[in-house]
Write a protein that holds these residues in place. Sequence first.
Motif, PDB file in Angstrom:
ATOM      1  N   LEU A   1       2.090   1.357  40.781  1.00 56.67           N
ATOM      2  CA  LEU A   1       1.119   1.092  39.929  1.00 56.67           C
ATOM      3  C   LEU A   1       0.790   2.112  38.913  1.00 56.67           C
ATOM      4  O   LEU A   1      -0.307   1.184  38.386  1.00 56.67           O
ATOM      5  N   PHE A   2       0.889   2.671  38.182  1.00 53.86           N
ATOM      6  CA  PHE A   2       1.150   2.780  36.599  1.00 53.86           C
ATOM      7  C   PHE A   2       1.647   2.268  36.166  1.00 53.86           C
ATOM      8  O   PHE A   2       1.713   2.867  34.759  1.00 53.86           O
ATOM      9  N   SER A   3       2.359   1.187  36.104  1.00 55.70           N
ATOM     10  CA  SER A   3       3.171   0.063  34.809  1.00 55.70           C
ATOM     11  C   SER A   3       1.931  -0.627  35.023  1.00 55.70           C
ATOM     12  O   SER A   3       2.336  -2.150  34.172  1.00 55.70           O
TER      13      SER A   3
ATOM     14  N   GLU B   1      -5.524  10.295  33.629  1.00 54.70           N
ATOM     15  CA  GLU B   1      -6.121   8.651  33.983  1.00 54.70           C
ATOM     16  C   GLU B   1      -5.790   8.849  35.785  1.00 54.70           C
ATOM     17  O   GLU B   1      -5.576   8.964  36.518  1.00 54.70           O
ATOM     18  N   GLN B   2      -7.196   7.356  35.745  1.00 51.89           N
ATOM     19  CA  GLN B   2      -7.049   7.632  37.721  1.00 51.89           C
ATOM     20  C   GLN B   2      -7.260   5.328  37.575  1.00 51.89           C
ATOM     21  O   GLN B   2      -7.969   5.262  36.754  1.00 51.89           O
ATOM     22  N   ARG B   3      -6.923   5.436  38.815  1.00 57.35           N
ATOM     23  CA  ARG B   3      -6.395   3.771  39.154  1.00 57.35           C
ATOM     24  C   ARG B   3      -7.053   3.544  40.428  1.00 57.35           C
ATOM     25  O   ARG B   3      -6.789   4.420  41.091  1.00 57.35           O
ATOM     26  N   LEU B   4      -8.145   2.814  40.827  1.00 58.70           N
ATOM     27  CA  LEU B   4      -8.696   2.234  41.678  1.00 58.70           C
ATOM     28  C   LEU B   4      -7.006   1.408  42.102  1.00 58.70           C
ATOM     29  O   LEU B   4      -6.908   0.315  41.983  1.00 58.70           O
ATOM     30  N   ALA B   5      -6.581   1.794  43.348  1.00 59.10           N
ATOM     31  CA  ALA B   5      -5.963   0.841  44.535  1.00 59.10           C
ATOM     32  C   ALA B   5      -6.277  -0.074  45.867  1.00 59.10           C
ATOM     33  O   ALA B   5      -6.967   0.883  46.564  1.00 59.10           O
ATOM     34  N   SER B   6      -5.552  -0.474  45.270  1.00 54.56           N
ATOM     35  CA  SER B   6      -5.899  -0.866  47.036  1.00 54.56           C
ATOM     36  C   SER B   6      -4.236  -1.794  47.312  1.00 54.56           C
ATOM     37  O   SER B   6      -3.651  -1.913  46.264  1.00 54.56           O
ATOM     38  N   HIS B   7      -3.281  -1.610  48.405  1.00 55.00           N
ATOM     39  CA  HIS B   7      -2.452  -2.117  49.274  1.00 55.00           C
ATOM     40  C   HIS B   7      -2.524  -2.619  50.798  1.00 55.00           C
ATOM     41  O   HIS B   7      -3.355  -2.445  51.547  1.00 55.00           O
TER      42      HIS B   7
ATOM     43  N   GLY C   1      -8.733   4.227  47.278  1.00 61.98           N
ATOM     44  CA  GLY C   1      -9.557   5.058  46.062  1.00 61.98           C
ATOM     45  C   GLY C   1      -8.869   4.848  44.777  1.00 61.98           C
ATOM     46  O   GLY C   1      -8.436   3.900  44.950  1.00 61.98           O
ATOM     47  N   TRP C   2      -9.699   6.121  44.083  1.00 62.17           N
ATOM     48  CA  TRP C   2      -9.346   6.347  43.117  1.00 62.17           C
ATOM     49  C   TRP C   2      -7.979   7.296  43.011  1.00 62.17           C
ATOM     50  O   TRP C   2      -7.690   8.297  43.578  1.00 62.17           O
ATOM     51  N   VAL C   3      -6.916   7.010  42.433  1.00 61.06           N
ATOM     52  CA  VAL C   3      -5.606   7.916  42.170  1.00 61.06           C
ATOM     53  C   VAL C   3      -5.415   8.287  40.759  1.00 61.06           C
ATOM     54  O   VAL C   3      -5.186   7.629  40.125  1.00 61.06           O
ATOM     55  N   GLU C   4      -4.626   9.574  41.031  1.00 60.35           N
ATOM     56  CA  GLU C   4      -3.996  10.039  40.177  1.00 60.35           C
ATOM     57  C   GLU C   4      -2.467   9.891  39.932  1.00 60.35           C
ATOM     58  O   GLU C   4      -2.206  10.208  41.848  1.00 60.35           O
ATOM     59  N   ARG C   5      -2.194  11.168  39.501  1.00 59.13           N
ATOM     60  CA  ARG C   5      -0.440  11.053  39.273  1.00 59.13           C
ATOM     61  C   ARG C   5      -0.356  12.371  39.381  1.00 59.13           C
ATOM     62  O   ARG C   5      -1.015  13.308  40.066  1.00 59.13           O
ATOM     63  N   GLY C   6       0.758  11.526  40.599  1.00 56.10           N
ATOM     64  CA  GLY C   6       1.259  13.652  41.660  1.00 56.10           C
ATOM     65  C   GLY C   6       0.975  12.974  43.300  1.00 56.10           C
ATOM     66  O   GLY C   6       0.655  14.112  43.797  1.00 56.10           O
ATOM     67  N   MET C   7       0.118  11.961  43.567  1.00 60.31           N
ATOM     68  CA  MET C   7      -0.719  11.799  44.403  1.00 60.31           C
ATOM     69  C   MET C   7       0.331  10.835  45.446  1.00 60.31           C
ATOM     70  O   MET C   7       0.013  10.957  46.885  1.00 60.31           O
ATOM     71  N   MET C   8       0.963  10.146  44.792  1.00 62.33           N
ATOM     72  CA  MET C   8       1.833   8.833  45.803  1.00 62.33           C
ATOM     73  C   MET C   8       3.099   8.949  46.023  1.00 62.33           C
ATOM     74  O   MET C   8       3.336   9.908  44.921  1.00 62.33           O
ATOM     75  N   VAL C   9       4.159   8.962  46.080  1.00 61.43           N
ATOM     76  CA  VAL C   9       5.500   8.706  46.671  1.00 61.43           C
ATOM     77  C   VAL C   9       5.956   7.820  45.384  1.00 61.43           C
ATOM     78  O   VAL C   9       5.150   7.334  44.758  1.00 61.43           O
TER      79      VAL C   9
END
Length: 266
Positions: free
Chosen positions: A113-115, A36-42, A98-106
């Motif tokens: 993000l994934f909730s 699963e991928q999530r397009l995120a900004s912060h 950009g597109w974020v997958e699990r394991g890429m962020m702290v």
Amino acid sequence: GCVEVLRANLPAPAVADEATLRKRFEEEKARFVEPEQRLASHILVRVDADADEATRKAAQEKAQGLAAQARAAGADFAALAKANSEDPGSRDSGGDLGWVERGMMVAPFEEALFSMQPGEVRGPVQTDFGWHVLQLRELKQGAQVGFEQVREELAREQAQADRERAYSELTGRLTDLVYQNPSALAPAAEQVGLQVQKLGPFTRADTIGIGASPEVKKAAFSEAMIEDGTASDPIQLGPDRSVVIRVVEHVPERARPLEEVRDQVV
């Protein structure tokens, strides 16, 4: 004497047919799904590791204010990020990660993000970098990977499984045959297409071939095997290697005469 079973020496298994591979694919379909991928900004309000309590508190309050602004109706998250984010890697692009997958962020960032739901703003979320305000812009569910894309991987795995099964079956058959006639290794070895090899002579201190294995030594010098002359149980020398041994000759410990050891004594 010993009979050694090595998986590496077994004949290569027959290539698995299409039906076998498709059955394996259906059973393990859940493995073959794109992440699963999530397009995120912060927006990041940075907090240094050695910052004092007042600085930390001020950063948290600033992040809370930015989160409130970002959640307001009609808010422009990208503009807020450009004006306030302290992440140089994403600030100029409006906080875009950009597109974020699990394991890429702290972990804390990823858990938040994934909730989230698309369009949601959340924060502040604390990480070792400081306080984050997150925006989930879009979500892309993992797609099922087709059979043809993973066919080669399935074939390799099936071949490995077939080799392991063949090794296990050969070891089991050899064991059964040895139990039927424990006072000789040759008949059992011949029936499974293996040869009896000579091992030794060796002492407890020698490290000759498989005789260096503590498990082989323990069996070879056990009173039961010396007295009965029967074959051992299979001795595992590794995940792909086992051996059955039988003591055919034993020379008891003895005192060596002086003439043999004169030079050592001197």
